[in-house]
Design a protein around this motif. Structure first.
Motif, short mmCIF file in Angstrom:
data_model
loop_
_atom_site.label_atom_id
_atom_site.label_comp_id
_atom_site.label_asym_id
_atom_site.label_seq_id
_atom_site.Cartn_x
_atom_site.Cartn_y
_atom_site.Cartn_z
N SER A 4 -1.66 -75.85 36.31
CA SER A 4 -2.47 -75.50 37.22
C SER A 4 -3.38 -74.00 37.00
CB SER A 4 -2.57 -75.94 38.61
OG SER A 4 -3.11 -77.29 39.02
N ILE A 5 -2.35 -73.25 36.82
CA ILE A 5 -1.77 -71.84 36.01
C ILE A 5 -2.68 -71.57 34.67
CG2 ILE A 5 -0.93 -70.12 35.87
CD1 ILE A 5 0.40 -70.48 37.86
N SER A 6 -2.34 -72.56 34.25
CA SER A 6 -2.49 -72.84 32.16
C SER A 6 -3.72 -72.74 32.30
CB SER A 6 -1.58 -73.03 31.63
OG SER A 6 -0.15 -73.14 31.51
N LEU A 7 -4.12 -73.79 33.35
CA LEU A 7 -5.70 -74.52 33.18
C LEU A 7 -6.60 -73.00 33.58
CD1 LEU A 7 -7.33 -76.60 32.54
CD2 LEU A 7 -7.36 -77.48 34.61
N ILE A 13 -10.28 -67.48 30.10
CA ILE A 13 -11.03 -67.18 29.11
C ILE A 13 -12.08 -67.63 28.41
CG2 ILE A 13 -9.78 -67.46 26.72
CD1 ILE A 13 -6.82 -67.19 27.74
N GLU A 14 -12.19 -68.74 29.00
CA GLU A 14 -13.63 -69.09 28.05
C GLU A 14 -14.60 -68.66 28.53
OE1 GLU A 14 -16.25 -73.75 28.88
OE2 GLU A 14 -14.04 -73.26 29.41
#
Length: 228
Positions: A4-7, A13-14
């Protein structure tokens, strides 16, 4: 949890190019508001103080006129002020929305009125003995203001300016409602309207951080210049 954190990081960033652009737009609005507060808010606030009864430049008509104008602007709901100024901004600047400079017009108006009142209150806190001492020494009104009143009230003026700037941050987010750009517009357009709550909360956190930075800098400067 890690996924979840990575997402979330990927999503931030997007959206980061638009987020950075919105922060820049907010900075433009704050810049114009702060410049207006300093260049026009201070003189108006000083006149409010000097033209009051028993003051060195007592002028009941001018004092009442300035008080009425400041009170009207400060009591006017900011969103309605923005809408009411749209035709004027369009006439002067050519466009009224979608541009941080156009959005700065209402910010400038509220900045002048808001800080003018803070300046008046700061000067009223200066002990009356300071004014009497300056006048007994033969100081002109110009000397009274620059060498006595501003010097004595400098810490309070900085605190008032800090409070005003924090209000400017709040007002700048409202500009997003009418497409004025800035971090508020980003939160509404890319967070609220798209149901991207994580992006919306990211924008809110950035606003809070911005407010805390201004608060810390203002209080630190006020303590530094306070020689009492």
């Amino acid at each position: 949890m890690t996924e979840s954190i990575s997402l979330y990081i990927e999503r931030v960033i997007e959206f980061s190019p638009r987020l950075i652009e919105s922060l820049w737009e907010t900075g433009i609005m704050l810049f114009f508001a702060m410049i207006a507060a300093i260049l026009l808010g201070i003189p108006v606030g000083t006149l409010l103080y000097l033209t009051a009864d028993t003051r060195p430049m007592a002028n009941r008509f001018l004092n009442r006129l300035l008080n009425i104008l400041v009170n009207i602007i400060r009591s006017f709901p900011f969103l309605l002020l923005v809408v009411a100024m749209q035709p004027f901004i369009r006439q002067v600047y050519g466009r009224a929305t979608g541009d941080p400079i156009a959005a700065s017009f209402p910010m400038v108006v509220i900045a002048i009125a808001l800080y003018a009142r803070f300046v008046e209150q700061s000067l009223m806190e200066v002990p009356r003995g300071i004014t009497e001492t300056a006048q007994s020494m033969g100081a002109t009104n110009w000397q009274l203001v620059w060498k006595f009143l501003y010097v004595e009230a400098r810490s309070s003026l900085v605190i008032g300016f800090t409070t005003a700037v924090i209000s400017f941050v709040s007002y700048s987010t409202i500009m997003g409602v009418v497409g004025g750009g800035g971090i508020g517009d980003f939160a509404i357009r890319y967070g609220y309207q798209r149901y991207e709550t994580d992006i919306m909360y990211t924008a809110i956190v950035l606003i809070i951080i911005l407010v805390e930075i201004f608060q810390w800098l203002g209080l630190k400067l006020a303590k530094r210049i306070d020689k009492r």
